[in-house]
Design a protein around this motif. Structure first.
Motif, short mmCIF file in Angstrom:
data_model
loop_
_atom_site.label_atom_id
_atom_site.label_comp_id
_atom_site.label_asym_id
_atom_site.label_seq_id
_atom_site.Cartn_x
_atom_site.Cartn_y
_atom_site.Cartn_z
N ASN A 4 -47.45 45.62 25.37
CA ASN A 4 -46.46 44.77 24.72
C ASN A 4 -45.07 45.24 25.13
O ASN A 4 -44.92 46.28 25.80
CB ASN A 4 -46.65 44.75 23.20
N LEU A 5 -44.06 44.49 24.77
CA LEU A 5 -42.71 44.76 25.26
C LEU A 5 -42.22 46.15 24.84
O LEU A 5 -41.63 46.88 25.65
CB LEU A 5 -41.76 43.68 24.74
N GLU A 10 -41.28 49.14 27.52
CA GLU A 10 -39.95 49.74 27.60
C GLU A 10 -39.99 51.23 27.31
O GLU A 10 -39.27 52.01 27.94
CB GLU A 10 -39.00 49.01 26.65
N VAL A 33 -35.95 38.55 24.45
CA VAL A 33 -37.27 39.04 24.81
C VAL A 33 -37.77 38.48 26.14
O VAL A 33 -38.48 39.17 26.88
CB VAL A 33 -38.31 38.77 23.70
N ARG A 44 -35.99 40.55 28.80
CA ARG A 44 -36.45 41.94 28.74
C ARG A 44 -37.88 42.07 29.24
O ARG A 44 -38.21 43.00 29.99
CB ARG A 44 -36.33 42.47 27.31
N ALA A 45 -38.76 41.17 28.82
CA ALA A 45 -40.16 41.24 29.24
C ALA A 45 -40.28 41.04 30.74
O ALA A 45 -41.08 41.71 31.40
CB ALA A 45 -40.99 40.21 28.48
N VAL A 104 -46.45 41.53 30.34
CA VAL A 104 -45.77 42.16 29.22
C VAL A 104 -45.69 41.15 28.09
O VAL A 104 -45.02 40.12 28.20
CB VAL A 104 -44.37 42.66 29.61
N ALA A 158 -44.87 39.59 24.33
CA ALA A 158 -43.77 39.63 23.37
C ALA A 158 -44.17 38.91 22.10
O ALA A 158 -43.53 37.95 21.66
CB ALA A 158 -42.51 39.01 23.99
#
Length: 332
Positions: free
Chosen positions: A184-185, A189, A207, A210-211, A228, A230
């Motif tokens: 997951n995100l 990270e 998101v 970012r993902a 990834v 979210a």
């Protein structure tokens, strides 16, 4: 297909009025089931008529309880003896607000010989398999690159590898070039930042962007592909040298999101099995996206059920059509 999920546990799902820090809580109901992320993946596959073996560590002190629960579900288990007691996962669902709080125990520390036995058990089960799913946390004492070792075994056996684990083991696996990682995100990270990820908090800020960045970065560090997730928003997919694709989620009435990520992996594995992919004929981008569509629909369907990994195949089929309808073109 083979599922490597070493850190098996007992899930205690408890319904409470509210979680009050510092208070004394009384559960209204308790359900005890076999747990561990790979157990949830196997539940999804069994709902569709597949019975992949689960290779897991079984505690010597009370592992008989786990074996009985898994046998009662019809699971196929290759148990590797390990010292100590089973770890437990406490899942508290608040009746008043529908919020879920999960406490995952780490498990008993392994001696080096126990991991060697586990690795050998996976190796022995791999011949003839086209897919290895490595999923869940690693118990204390297991090597941080433990899943990386299993990925290399899968490649030698001609099987694709999918890895979904905590930030530390995930980061350590990348140099072994898994075919797909599915964090997951927040996990992605944390893995990229070198954080152990002991406490992960979701954020709704940017998101999609970012993902996508995280998926590309995971590929840059060694993963052949990365998906990834979210949460209720969707999943970003990237392959080495490729662009980012975004698959939006579909809204459902959530009863429990516990195990949704595991159901995501289960739906993805189901699609890979049905398309007959292996390391000699890896999926194309279009095929990976088809697998992610099935994964997204499966995760959404699992949120409508209380038991982690529980899905209704007919409902998955309904949601899959919605996912396909709203899938978008690459965002980067």
């Amino acid at each position: 297909m083979l599922i490597a999920t070493p850190n098996l546990c007992l899930d205690r799902t408890e319904l409470v009025s509210a979680v009050v820090p510092g208070g004394v809580l009384r559960a209204k109901s308790v359900e005890v089931t076999a747990g561990g992320k790979g157990v949830n993946v196997a539940r999804v596959l069994r709902a569709f008529g597949h019975h992949p073996p689960i290779v897991g560590l079984v505690a010597e002190r009370d592992g008989a309880t786990l074996r009985e629960l898994l046998a009662g579900e019809g699971a196929t288990v290759v148990g590797v003896p390990a010292p100590g007691y089973l770890r437990q996962a406490i899942i508290m669902i608040e009746e008043q607000v529908g919020r879920t709080t999960v406490l995952n125990e780490p498990g008993t520390r392994l001696p080096p010989a126990a991991w060697a036995d586990y690795r050998e058990a996976v190796r022995a089960q791999l011949p003839g398999q086209t897919l290895l799913v490595c999923i869940g946390s690693l118990p204390p004492g297991a090597p941080l690159d433990g899943y990386g070792q299993l990925v290399e075994l899968a490649r030698a056996a001609g099987a694709l590898s999918v890895v979904d684990s905590a930030p530390g083991p995930l980061a350590a696996t990348l140099s072994s070039h898994p075919d797909l990682v599915t964090p997951n995100l927040e996990e992605a990270e944390a893995a990229l930042a070198g954080d152990a990820g002991e406490v992960l908090r979701a954020s709704d800020d940017d998101v999609v962007e970012r993902a996508g960045r995280a998926a590309l970065a995971l590929c840059a560090r060694g993963a052949r592909c990365a998906a990834v997730t979210a949460g209720g928003q969707g999943v970003a997919f990237a392959a080495t040298g490729g662009e980012v694709h975004w698959v939006p989620a579909v809204p459902v009435d959530v009863l429990s999101a516990v195990g949704a990520g595991d159901s995501f992996v289960g739906g993805l594995a189901l699609e890979l099995l049905e398309m007959g992919a292996d390391s000699a004929t890896p999926p194309t981008t279009e095929q990976w996206l088809a697998a992610l569509h099935r994964a997204t629909a499966t995760a959404a369907a699992s949120c409508e059920q209380l038991r982690a990994g529980g899905v209704d195949p007919a409902r998955v089929a309904e949601l899959l059509e919605l996912v396909r309808d709203q899938a978008r073109e690459p965002v980067q």
